[in-house]
Design a protein around this motif. Structure first.
Motif, PDB file in Angstrom:
ATOM      1  N   GLN A 182       0.865  -1.170   0.000  1.00  0.00           N
ATOM      2  CA  GLN A 182       0.000   0.000   0.000  1.00  0.00           C
ATOM      3  C   GLN A 182       0.908   1.229   0.000  1.00  0.00           C
ATOM      4  N   GLN A 183       0.480   2.263  -0.676  1.00  0.00           N
ATOM      5  CA  GLN A 183       1.248   3.491  -0.658  1.00  0.00           C
ATOM      6  C   GLN A 183       1.053   4.154   0.703  1.00  0.00           C
ATOM      7  N   ALA A 184       2.109   4.191   1.484  1.00  0.00           N
ATOM      8  CA  ALA A 184       2.026   4.732   2.837  1.00  0.00           C
ATOM      9  C   ALA A 184       2.766   6.060   2.894  1.00  0.00           C
ATOM     10  N   VAL A 187      13.197  11.095  -0.943  1.00  0.00           N
ATOM     11  CA  VAL A 187      11.901  11.735  -0.717  1.00  0.00           C
ATOM     12  C   VAL A 187      11.075  10.817   0.170  1.00  0.00           C
ATOM     13  N   GLY A 188      10.094  11.409   0.808  1.00  0.00           N
ATOM     14  CA  GLY A 188       9.079  10.634   1.494  1.00  0.00           C
ATOM     15  C   GLY A 188       7.877  10.500   0.569  1.00  0.00           C
ATOM     16  N   PHE A 189       7.306   9.302   0.517  1.00  0.00           N
ATOM     17  CA  PHE A 189       6.113   9.118  -0.299  1.00  0.00           C
ATOM     18  C   PHE A 189       5.038  10.083   0.178  1.00  0.00           C
ATOM     19  N   ASP A 190       4.399  10.752  -0.781  1.00  0.00           N
ATOM     20  CA  ASP A 190       3.363  11.729  -0.480  1.00  0.00           C
ATOM     21  C   ASP A 190       2.183  11.460  -1.422  1.00  0.00           C
ATOM     22  N   ALA A 191       1.080  10.987  -0.880  1.00  0.00           N
ATOM     23  CA  ALA A 191      -0.081  10.610  -1.683  1.00  0.00           C
ATOM     24  C   ALA A 191      -0.625  11.782  -2.502  1.00  0.00           C
ATOM     25  N   GLU A 222       6.704   4.303  -7.511  1.00  0.00           N
ATOM     26  CA  GLU A 222       7.589   4.608  -8.643  1.00  0.00           C
ATOM     27  C   GLU A 222       7.643   6.110  -8.883  1.00  0.00           C
ATOM     28  N   ALA A 223       6.531   6.796  -8.707  1.00  0.00           N
ATOM     29  CA  ALA A 223       6.514   8.248  -8.865  1.00  0.00           C
ATOM     30  C   ALA A 223       7.388   8.898  -7.796  1.00  0.00           C
ATOM     31  N   SER A 242      10.965   8.347  -8.682  1.00  0.00           N
ATOM     32  CA  SER A 242      11.364   9.270  -9.745  1.00  0.00           C
ATOM     33  C   SER A 242      11.714  10.642  -9.173  1.00  0.00           C
ATOM     34  N   ARG A 243      10.940  11.088  -8.190  1.00  0.00           N
ATOM     35  CA  ARG A 243      11.268  12.371  -7.539  1.00  0.00           C
ATOM     36  C   ARG A 243      12.604  12.276  -6.814  1.00  0.00           C
ATOM     37  N   ALA A 244      12.854  11.142  -6.169  1.00  0.00           N
ATOM     38  CA  ALA A 244      14.137  10.942  -5.486  1.00  0.00           C
ATOM     39  C   ALA A 244      15.272  10.915  -6.503  1.00  0.00           C
ATOM     40  N   ASP A 245      15.039  10.323  -7.670  1.00  0.00           N
ATOM     41  CA  ASP A 245      16.052  10.290  -8.724  1.00  0.00           C
ATOM     42  C   ASP A 245      16.449  11.692  -9.174  1.00  0.00           C
ATOM     43  N   VAL A 246      15.476  12.583  -9.296  1.00  0.00           N
ATOM     44  CA  VAL A 246      15.771  13.962  -9.692  1.00  0.00           C
ATOM     45  C   VAL A 246      16.756  14.577  -8.704  1.00  0.00           C
ATOM     46  N   LYS A 247      16.509  14.384  -7.423  1.00  0.00           N
ATOM     47  CA  LYS A 247      17.406  14.923  -6.393  1.00  0.00           C
ATOM     48  C   LYS A 247      18.767  14.235  -6.441  1.00  0.00           C
ATOM     49  N   MET A 248      18.765  12.931  -6.717  1.00  0.00           N
ATOM     50  CA  MET A 248      20.017  12.184  -6.797  1.00  0.00           C
ATOM     51  C   MET A 248      20.870  12.704  -7.949  1.00  0.00           C
ATOM     52  N   TYR A 249      20.251  12.974  -9.098  1.00  0.00           N
ATOM     53  CA  TYR A 249      21.021  13.475 -10.242  1.00  0.00           C
ATOM     54  C   TYR A 249      21.540  14.884  -9.992  1.00  0.00           C
ATOM     55  N   GLU A 250      20.832  15.685  -9.208  1.00  0.00           N
ATOM     56  CA  GLU A 250      21.357  16.991  -8.803  1.00  0.00           C
ATOM     57  C   GLU A 250      22.618  16.802  -7.964  1.00  0.00           C
TER      58      GLU A 250
END
Length: 150
Positions: free
Chosen positions: A19-21, A117-121, A128-129, A132-140
């Motif tokens: 479940q998305q928590a 990132v923390g999952f945010d509903a 996966e979304a 992807s947000r965490a990946d953006v920060k990782m590439y920065e």
């Protein structure tokens, strides 16, 4: 097999089952300079780089969450129960582990970029979304570590 971590298939299965928590922490990692390592020192040395980096990630985060190798030099940690978990302390420990490794090994030098990132509903349709947000920060972070500034 190389790293002893859960693989991408395991990660994909986890995403389907959970479940998305809100608040579930997703930390992504990427190894800087692996291609250069492979091209100049050979793929056996590149495998060593991947294995040693995976061991560092596992030592720092493994007792707090599940560690996955989701691509060649890409890793992800999912931390569901964050009670008592201090991300800032873990990231300092990650940096320290890399420094200690690099001081005691001549090659290849490990440099791990990360984002989280923390999952945010309200922002994320699924894990996966959020990843992807965490990946953006990782590439920065990756660009900053390589000297690319922003």
């Amino acid at each position: 097999m190389l790293t002893g971590l859960y693989n991408r298939n395991s990660y994909d299965e986890w995403v389907k089952e959970k479940q998305q928590a809100d608040g579930t922490l997703i930390v992504t990692f990427d190894l800087n300079n692996l291609k250069h390592c492979n091209d100049t020192m050979g793929h056996a040395m590149g495998d060593s780089y991947i294995k040693n980096a995976a061991e560092i990630i596992s030592r720092v985060f493994g007792s707090h969450g599940r560690c996955y190798r989701i691509g060649g030099d890409e890793f992800c940690v999912v931390i569901q129960n964050r009670g008592g978990f201090d991300l800032e302390e873990r990231l300092k420990e990650l940096e320290l582990e890399q420094q200690e490794f690099n001081q005691s090994h001549t090659i290849p030098k490990i440099q791990i970029a990360y984002g989280f990132v923390g999952f945010d509903a309200e922002k994320d349709m699924d894990f996966e979304a959020a990843r992807s947000r965490a990946d953006v920060k990782m590439y920065e972070k990756k660009r900053a570590l390589k000297g690319g500034g922003r």
